[in-house]
Design an enzyme around this catalytic site. Structure first.
Site, PDB file in Angstrom:
ATOM      1  N   HIS A 282       3.999   8.286  10.106  1.00  5.59           N
ATOM      2  CA  HIS A 282       5.273   7.997   9.432  1.00  5.59           C
ATOM      3  C   HIS A 282       6.467   8.392  10.299  1.00  5.59           C
ATOM      4  CE1 HIS A 282       3.927   7.203   5.023  1.00  5.59           C
ATOM      5  NE2 HIS A 282       3.063   6.731   5.901  1.00  5.59           N
TER       6      HIS A 282
ATOM      7  N   GLU B 273       0.829  -1.206   0.000  1.00  6.80           N
ATOM      8  CA  GLU B 273       0.000   0.000   0.000  1.00  6.80           C
ATOM      9  C   GLU B 273       0.860   1.252   0.000  1.00  6.80           C
ATOM     10  OE1 GLU B 273      -2.247   3.402   1.749  1.00  6.80           O
ATOM     11  OE2 GLU B 273      -0.429   2.430   2.449  1.00  6.80           O
TER      12      GLU B 273
END
Length: 352
Positions: free
Chosen positions: A319, A208
């Protein structure tokens, strides 16, 4: 005192602390197959590495539920003459969060601990202090001389961040909550959906983070009548961020996606998800994400037009190795997904 949770924190910790970068999700895939084995009617893996656990329903109508297994990481592209590693990014990194972090290098004969180097600030020139950091400048030190590194590490070896997952007040924090916290929510929902009216394909997808590749393939292979994806979403509810840029807030409930930069969810689908949340008194908020894409888009038109929806878990510091989600939002996501699937009859008209 550690708060008692309404879900299996040990499984969540196992999923988030395990390693699996895009295209190399093998370790996390083994955990998913283990969890699916006792709670689905069939488990299969395709040539890309997607795992699908199917719960057979009473009709031919099928729903795909997706959460991705991969986390952002790196691939070794060069070993210097001095024994340092240069890497290529797998997924979107902000170089500012990488300095002085500990990593795991997944070499053929076992994992190695490494660190991303950082020069002491008092040795930097003014120009070096002001220069913008780039991911391509990352250098990994594995604490060995060049000869030893040459024997242990090869081009193509994978690198992931090293971090534990812990409870922190009303939150959980660690690496790879994107998207393992949603993978966890999907696995927990699979345990609760026992005798659905429709067939449900629980899909743990791959790649993804590099372009929704696994979901696009499954959109063709499974060809569902309806698809719902789970992913984390931005929660910038921290000092210095204007209210209109926060997207979601921790503790305000699971998020029902209206759009991101890859998809506009089907209005009838997200309206029904909202109705289910309201009927079951599940805390929820609406998500309008200005940038970023999810597996939802991978299913929308890969094998013809499909109705799609998405449920998101608000998460701070995406992230990074300190991604943070509220435990009540996680529980609400499990409850909403389960209630939605249990109430899906296959007779809802999602055409526009």
């Amino acid at each position: 005192m550690v708060r008692e949770l309404d879900f299996d924190f040990h499984l969540l910790r196992e999923l988030t602390e395990e390693s699996g970068v895009p295209g190399y999700e093998g370790r996390i895939r083994d955990l998913v197959r283990r969890e699916f084995a006792d709670h689905t009617d069939e488990v299969r893996t395709d040539a890309m590495g997607n795992v699908v656990g199917t719960v057979e329903g009473d009709s031919d109508y099928s729903v795909a539920v997706a959460a991705h297994m991969d986390e952002i990481g790196f691939m070794v592209k060069h070993v210097t003459d001095d024994g340092f590693l240069k890497v290529d990014a797998l997924g979107g990194w902000d170089a500012r969060v990488l300095r002085a972090q500990r990593v795991r290098v997944h070499a053929e004969n076992g994992d190695l601990t490494g660190v991303i180097g950082s020069l002491p600030p008092h040795t930097l020139s003014d120009e070096e202090r002001e220069s913008a950091e780039e991911v391509e400048d990352v250098v990994i030190d594995v604490g060995r001389d060049a000869e030893a590194v040459e024997e242990l590490v090869s081009v193509g070896d994978l690198v992931t961040m090293e971090q534990t997952t812990v409870q922190m007040g009303d939150a959980v924090t660690g690496k790879a909550l994107d998207d393992r916290v949603c993978l966890f929510a999907m696995l927990e929902a699979a345990k609760q959906v026992v005798d659905p009216d429709v067939t449900v394909h629980f899909c743990a997808t791959v790649q993804e983070e590099v372009g929704l590749r696994g979901a696009e393939a499954l959109g063709v292979d499974i060809d569902p009548d309806l698809a719902v994806a789970l992913d984390v979403t931005v929660a910038s509810d921290v000092p210095g961020v204007d209210d209109d840029k926060q997207v979601t807030r921790l503790g305000d409930g699971t998020a029902i996606k209206l759009k991101d930069s890859s998809v506009i969810t089907n209005p009838k689908v997200h309206r029904r998800i909202r109705d289910v949340a309201e009927e079951h008194d599940i805390d929820h908020q609406l998500e309008v994400l200005p940038a970023g894409g999810t597996d939802t888009a991978g299913f929308q038109n890969s094998n013809g037009a499909k109705p799609v929806g998405a449920i998101s878990i608000p998460t701070r510091y995406l992230h990074t190795v300190t991604e943070t989600a509220n435990v009540d939002d996680v529980a609400a996501t499990i409850d909403l997904l389960s209630a939605f699937l249990e109430s899906e009859t296959g007779e809802n008209d999602y055409t526009l």
